[in-house]
Design a protein around this motif. Sequence first.
Motif, PDB file in Angstrom:
ATOM      1  N   ILE A  58       0.951  -1.334  -0.179  1.00 18.79           N
ATOM      2  CA  ILE A  58      -0.175   0.040  -0.250  1.00 18.79           C
ATOM      3  C   ILE A  58       0.930   1.148  -0.064  1.00 18.79           C
ATOM      4  O   ILE A  58       0.487   2.216  -0.766  1.00 18.79           O
ATOM      5  CB  ILE A  58      -1.091   0.021   1.177  1.00 18.79           C
ATOM      6  N   THR A  59       1.937   1.207   0.744  1.00 20.91           N
ATOM      7  CA  THR A  59       2.930   2.480   0.674  1.00 20.91           C
ATOM      8  C   THR A  59       3.565   2.763  -0.547  1.00 20.91           C
ATOM      9  O   THR A  59       3.597   3.697  -1.083  1.00 20.91           O
ATOM     10  CB  THR A  59       4.092   2.095   1.387  1.00 20.91           C
ATOM     11  N   MET A 211      -0.551   7.565   6.304  1.00 15.36           N
ATOM     12  CA  MET A 211      -0.539   8.853   5.773  1.00 15.36           C
ATOM     13  C   MET A 211      -1.475   8.895   4.294  1.00 15.36           C
ATOM     14  O   MET A 211      -2.071   9.711   3.607  1.00 15.36           O
ATOM     15  CB  MET A 211       0.702   9.538   5.420  1.00 15.36           C
ATOM     16  N   SER A 212      -1.064   7.613   3.511  1.00 18.18           N
ATOM     17  CA  SER A 212      -1.714   7.644   2.157  1.00 18.18           C
ATOM     18  C   SER A 212      -3.304   7.508   2.276  1.00 18.18           C
ATOM     19  O   SER A 212      -4.239   8.153   1.396  1.00 18.18           O
ATOM     20  CB  SER A 212      -1.366   6.389   1.393  1.00 18.18           C
ATOM     21  N   PHE A 213      -3.751   6.797   3.370  1.00 15.13           N
ATOM     22  CA  PHE A 213      -5.264   6.678   3.648  1.00 15.13           C
ATOM     23  C   PHE A 213      -5.612   8.169   3.907  1.00 15.13           C
ATOM     24  O   PHE A 213      -6.795   8.413   3.685  1.00 15.13           O
ATOM     25  CB  PHE A 213      -5.606   5.791   4.766  1.00 15.13           C
ATOM     26  N   ILE A 343       0.978  13.697   2.414  1.00 14.47           N
ATOM     27  CA  ILE A 343       1.296  13.209   0.978  1.00 14.47           C
ATOM     28  C   ILE A 343       3.061  13.157   1.277  1.00 14.47           C
ATOM     29  O   ILE A 343       3.791  12.330   0.850  1.00 14.47           O
ATOM     30  CB  ILE A 343       0.967  14.005   0.052  1.00 14.47           C
ATOM     31  N   VAL A 344       3.477  14.333   1.906  1.00 16.37           N
ATOM     32  CA  VAL A 344       5.137  14.543   2.060  1.00 16.37           C
ATOM     33  C   VAL A 344       5.360  13.441   2.633  1.00 16.37           C
ATOM     34  O   VAL A 344       6.454  12.605   2.318  1.00 16.37           O
ATOM     35  CB  VAL A 344       5.467  15.760   2.636  1.00 16.37           C
ATOM     36  N   VAL A 345       4.969  13.197   3.841  1.00 17.78           N
ATOM     37  CA  VAL A 345       5.318  11.934   4.711  1.00 17.78           C
ATOM     38  C   VAL A 345       5.342  10.773   4.104  1.00 17.78           C
ATOM     39  O   VAL A 345       6.109   9.851   4.073  1.00 17.78           O
ATOM     40  CB  VAL A 345       4.431  12.104   6.051  1.00 17.78           C
ATOM     41  N   HIS A 346       4.164  10.501   3.329  1.00 18.32           N
ATOM     42  CA  HIS A 346       4.039   9.280   2.500  1.00 18.32           C
ATOM     43  C   HIS A 346       5.119   8.884   1.616  1.00 18.32           C
ATOM     44  O   HIS A 346       5.602   8.000   1.568  1.00 18.32           O
ATOM     45  CB  HIS A 346       2.662   9.049   2.015  1.00 18.32           C
TER      46      HIS A 346
END
Length: 489
Positions: A58-59, A211-213, A343-346
């Motif tokens: 998922i990442t 983070m993506s979720f 988004i940045v963290v992901h």
Amino acid sequence: MADNVVATYYYPPMEVAAAELGQTAGSKLDDDGRNKRTEYVPTPMCAGTMWTASSHIITAVIGSGVLSLGWAIAQLGWVAGPAVMLLFSLVTYFTSSLLADCYRSGDQSTGKRNYTYMDAVNANLSGIKVQICGVLQYANIVGVSIGYTIAASISMLAIKRANCFHGNGHADPCKVSSVPYMIIFGVAQVFFSQIPDFDQISWLSMLAAAMSFTYSSIGLGLGIVQVIANGGVKGSLTGISIGTVTPMQKVWRSTQAFGDIAFAYSYSLILIEIQDTIRAPPPSESTVMKRATMVSVAVTTVFYMLCGCMGYAAFGDAAPGNLLTGFGFYEPFWLLDVANAAIVVHLVGAYQVYCQPLFAFVEKWAAKRWPDSTFVTSEVEVPLFRTYKVNMFRATWRTAFVVATTVVSMMLPFFNDVVGFLGALGFWPLTVYFPVEMYVVQKKVPKWSTQWVCLQMLSLGCLAISLAAAAGSIAGVKSDLKVYHPFKT
């Protein structure tokens, strides 16, 4: 084949000895003489399981690609857009299942392990195919790292612009260069790239998946609110209309949309590396990986359908190339800031998940090439909050890689076109062709049998899609370059 550096795996002497002597009964070793694949996660019950594998997938999958899907569906329309997305999800799941069976040669529980995508190709194919696969896989990883750097900088820039619009009004152009934000992302990656390997980034992968979720949900929610505010759903059955764009632009943008969707599902090139983190049987790693793939592809497809369709429903033909940074939305500005920060963290985590196979390949090659070099093989203790062991070659090479990809990103910050080209470049060879060819060899599928013909037709169909998507993205880059000034735009 013995001198094929691309496919040779370097073992430290103690691990070779353990494997040769069959010392696998101890609590600290797997059947290949390596430390048990338990993943460095807080809860042992979650160690090296379907859930950690799913978080890695998922990442890797729900990345910057999700943000371009509203634009992609706008080019294709309400009929072809969701249909193409569903088609790509099914192809990705099917070929990923074929690839999962290639982790071990022979018996799925006791056969020889293939630690990387390249090892699997080398075990099943031979000759020039192995070399071509190596070039394509690692070139695609370099391309993805560039794409993620561009996407992260755009999100950081969007935070700055959202605050500017909120303070100065929507009429203010709020022009900001993306270059400083690419440098900031690059500096962060220099530090995170020193994490030695996949086994030690589960915590980062899980954080990135969360983070993506987060940002996907915010994008979905804002899209729903916009649809309600519009009083209905925008868009048409056939997508952006002729007149808004020329007939030729319609063709190129439609093919580019295929590339964007392909990029959104691109993760097969790191599937074997992810599978190598799963703890030893029972059940077999391939069984666990197929479950993780099913869960991950199903979850991402639902998110993609919702985010892409809502983006198109909210903005119609005017759907921005990046849903959260194209400023279809201006308010609430703080929620846009949260989404773009997520988004940045992901992307920090996704960059590492994608680059680990390339990092590992170069370092294993160097260790084999210069086994007596202290610069390559020894570690230096660095006292920080605690004592860390740093390999000087790893630190130097990974830093140089991050710097190089950051500089290239500064030169080509075209989000949609780069995303489409990367999707086209990696989809057919790495997601379809090599998994199909390896499966045919491993399962001894008779040539010209019904199964063989179906697999070849699938491969040829995906090749045609990839070529069309690449052509569309190249046309887009060519158009962008006419108005772009390097390091300034």
